[in-house]
Motif scaffolding. Structure first.
Motif, PDB file in Angstrom:
ATOM      1  N   GLY A  50      -4.305  -7.206   4.376  1.00  0.00           N
ATOM      2  CA  GLY A  50      -4.966  -5.746   4.808  1.00  0.00           C
ATOM      3  C   GLY A  50      -4.574  -6.221   6.224  1.00  0.00           C
ATOM      4  O   GLY A  50      -5.655  -5.488   6.855  1.00  0.00           O
TER       5      GLY A  50
ATOM      6  N   CYS B  77       0.873   1.582   3.296  1.00  0.00           N
ATOM      7  CA  CYS B  77      -0.033   1.066   1.987  1.00  0.00           C
ATOM      8  C   CYS B  77       0.510   0.004   1.889  1.00  0.00           C
ATOM      9  O   CYS B  77       0.057  -1.670   1.200  1.00  0.00           O
TER      10      CYS B  77
ATOM     11  N   SER C 255      -4.249  -2.400   8.189  1.00  0.00           N
ATOM     12  CA  SER C 255      -5.578  -2.063   7.831  1.00  0.00           C
ATOM     13  C   SER C 255      -6.696  -2.143   9.625  1.00  0.00           C
ATOM     14  O   SER C 255      -7.545  -2.164   9.761  1.00  0.00           O
TER      15      SER C 255
ATOM     16  N   LYS D 168      -6.024   6.400   8.404  1.00  0.00           N
ATOM     17  CA  LYS D 168      -4.843   6.697   7.565  1.00  0.00           C
ATOM     18  C   LYS D 168      -3.758   5.599   7.231  1.00  0.00           C
ATOM     19  O   LYS D 168      -3.048   6.388   8.404  1.00  0.00           O
ATOM     20  N   LEU D 169      -3.148   4.179   6.590  1.00  0.00           N
ATOM     21  CA  LEU D 169      -2.308   4.424   6.776  1.00  0.00           C
ATOM     22  C   LEU D 169      -1.038   5.248   5.420  1.00  0.00           C
ATOM     23  O   LEU D 169      -2.038   6.128   4.471  1.00  0.00           O
ATOM     24  N   SER D 170       0.463   5.617   5.885  1.00  0.00           N
ATOM     25  CA  SER D 170       1.649   6.018   5.384  1.00  0.00           C
ATOM     26  C   SER D 170       1.893   5.084   4.010  1.00  0.00           C
ATOM     27  O   SER D 170       1.065   3.864   4.002  1.00  0.00           O
ATOM     28  N   ILE D 171       2.225   5.741   2.914  1.00  0.00           N
ATOM     29  CA  ILE D 171       2.856   5.480   1.650  1.00  0.00           C
ATOM     30  C   ILE D 171       3.430   4.033   2.156  1.00  0.00           C
ATOM     31  O   ILE D 171       3.087   2.790   1.702  1.00  0.00           O
TER      32      ILE D 171
ATOM     33  N   ASN E 166       0.789  -3.129   3.863  1.00  0.00           N
ATOM     34  CA  ASN E 166      -1.394  -3.938   4.041  1.00  0.00           C
ATOM     35  C   ASN E 166      -1.372  -4.643   3.058  1.00  0.00           C
ATOM     36  O   ASN E 166      -2.031  -5.496   2.723  1.00  0.00           O
ATOM     37  N   ARG E 167      -0.984  -4.313   1.564  1.00  0.00           N
ATOM     38  CA  ARG E 167      -1.677  -4.321   0.109  1.00  0.00           C
ATOM     39  C   ARG E 167      -0.754  -6.023   0.164  1.00  0.00           C
ATOM     40  O   ARG E 167      -1.762  -6.742  -0.274  1.00  0.00           O
TER      41      ARG E 167
END
Length: 523
Positions: free
Chosen positions: A47, A39, A50, A33-36, A42-43
């Protein structure tokens, strides 16, 4: 040596995916799980984060790190992933370890500007200002270097600016509060580590006295340095007996910070052992590792660091620091085993081992400290090898004559990550100090060495609320001085101020505001 950390710390509410910087730091849990903040990167980075986790490049165990040298479409040069371990187990201690791991990774990275989004992580029962403070201290500790005696053709690379990401503009004020505390603590740690790392031919008793005078110069603080004649006038026969083996004259340093609204409020008095080099005296130490005996003034160094931080924070309390400092060397005029000395309190001591000298300084300094009528009296010393055997290099030994004070110090250690462990102080141990020739002996035999040392000191504090911190195992390691227990003592003093003002130490929000971080793409 009154230098400050060269790294500049700030707080920012800017989005992680918009940072044009050398490196952005984000967290990843062991589950993948990525932290906020991760994320968001990553977005916008197709990606890449991830994908790195999925391919097994990064297990995200607590304290692990992975540097992504390039992430497409992101303005930052690199991304550093920090392992957070299991999310359900992520508490204050784990957060601190994650920050330390990030700092260690940065120390080997050629980056001058960094943005770290670790304070956005949810940490149970910890406020945002606490998280920012701990991040500043952890990064400053990891990036610390002591190289004044090294010659370089080029300056070593180092991080110049670290911005700490907070959830939003509303959180900037809390972030600044943590930043101020973190900077002050880091400054105190740097001073402490610099002093303790100095060689004994530089950091003499007179040198420590000069540092104390520099700390007070141009401030409202008061300083007094007593020389050998003045120490003798106080009848500190035990202290002077240790010093008589060296040509370096002893000093008694007294620093006062009167920050309470009532200047007459009973102060917290801290006493620090300041043996600038300890050869053991006539009871000479083995040659192996004797160079590390320059750290025998780590207690004194820590209190100078604490005092510097208290000044910077302008803590509204009264604080007195007392440092007896000298060398413990063998010579024709050195203290001998079997000698009997008379303390400032009038008690006599049969000296069975001249290498148990720290207590001989401290007993007179504790007696002197009582003249300030302290609300609390705490001494800090690299006192016994027995404490290292008992607790290793993880926790400092805590001996206390009042349970409520012990609880407060333990809580401060837990909150700061600079932990202590309570040790017994039963009267049953006192009989080991019996002497047929004097009021007491300076050692109690091989058994329970750290305990009998504390029992010895307890005879010089009367009914005052008192604690003794044995930092023999925590003040230094092979790489150098650690700066402990600066963080714990500062946390204790801040808790004390909060309690006096009717607050609750280390307040924690019901919900961590990081949960709202960057939820809206338009933000």
């Amino acid at each position: 040596m009154l230098n400050k950390p060269t790294t500049e710390f700030t707080v920012t509410s800017g989005r992680p995916d918009k940072q044009r910087t050398d490196c952005v730091i984000v967290g990843v849990y062991e589950s993948g799980k990525l932290s906020i903040a991760a994320c968001a990167l990553n977005r916008d980075g197709d990606g890449a984060l991830s994908e790195a986790v999925k391919r097994g490049s990064f297990d995200a165990k607590l304290g692990s790190t992975l540097l992504l040298p390039y992430v497409p479409k992101l303005p930052c040069s690199r991304v550093l992933l920090v392992g957070l371990g299991k999310e359900k187990d992520f508490h204050g201690a784990e957060y601190t370890k994650a920050c330390q791991a990030a700092g260690t990774a940065l120390a080997g990275l050629k980056a001058t500007e960094v943005v770290a989004y670790l304070p956005e992580l949810y940490v149970r029962e910890r406020s945002l200002d606490w998280k920012v403070e701990q991040a500043v201290v952890a990064f400053a500790e990891a990036l610390y270097r002591f190289e004044p005696f090294k010659r370089r053709s080029e300056p070593a690379p180092g991080v110049v600016k670290i911005a700490l990401g907070v959830p939003g503009r509303r959180e900037l004020k809390d972030g600044e509060t943590g930043l101020v505390r973190g900077r002050a603590t880091a400054d105190g740690l740097v001073l402490t580590r610099d002093l303790a790392n100095l060689p004994g031919n530089v950091c003499t008793p007179s040198y420590l006295a000069d540092v104390a005078q520099q700390l007070a110069e141009g401030t409202a603080s008061r300083v007094e340095v007593l020389d050998e004649t003045q120490i003798a006038e106080l009848k500190m026969g035990s202290f002077l007996a240790v010093a008589q083996g060296s040509v370096e004259p002893p000093r008694l340093i007294v620093l006062e910070h009167r920050g309470a609204a009532n200047s007459d409020e009973a102060p917290v008095v801290l006493v620090g052992k300041g043996i600038t080099f300890d050869a053991g005296g006539i009871s000479l130490k083995p040659a192996a590792d004797m160079d590390a005996m320059k750290y025998d003034m780590a207690g004194a160094a820590a209190l100078l660091g604490v005092f510097r931080a208290v000044q910077a924070l302008m803590l509204p309390l009264n604080l007195v620091v007392v440092i007896p400092t000298c060398e413990n060397l063998p010579s024709g005029q050195a203290l001998r085993p079997g000698d009997i000395v008379t303390t400032m309190s009038g008690q006599t001591i049969e000296v069975l081992n001249t290498d148990a000298e720290g207590r001989l300084l401290l007993c007179d300094a504790l007696t002197y400290a009582l003249r300030f009528k302290p609300a609390v009296l705490i001494d800090v010393a690299t006192l016994t090898g027995a404490c290292v055997v008992a607790l290793g290099h993880v926790a400092s030994g805590l001996f206390c004559n009042k349970q409520s004070l012990a609880r407060e110090l333990i809580a401060a250690g837990d909150d700061s990550g600079d932990r202590v462990w309570p040790m017994p102080l039963f009267d049953d141990y006192q009989k080991q100090l019996d002497s047929p020739f004097a009021d007491l002996a300076n050692i109690g035999g091989k058994a329970a060495g750290s305990i009998t040392a504390a029992c010895f000191l307890s005879r010089f504090v009367g009914e005052t609320d008192w604690a003794h911190l044995d930092i023999a195992g925590t003040a230094s390691r092979k790489e150098g001085a650690t700066g402990r227990p600066v963080r714990m003592l500062l946390q204790y003093l801040q808790h004390r101020v909060e309690r006096r003002n009717g607050g609750t130490p280390s307040p924690a929000p019901a919900q961590d505001s990081a949960a709202l971080l960057w939820e809206n793409a338009d933000r």
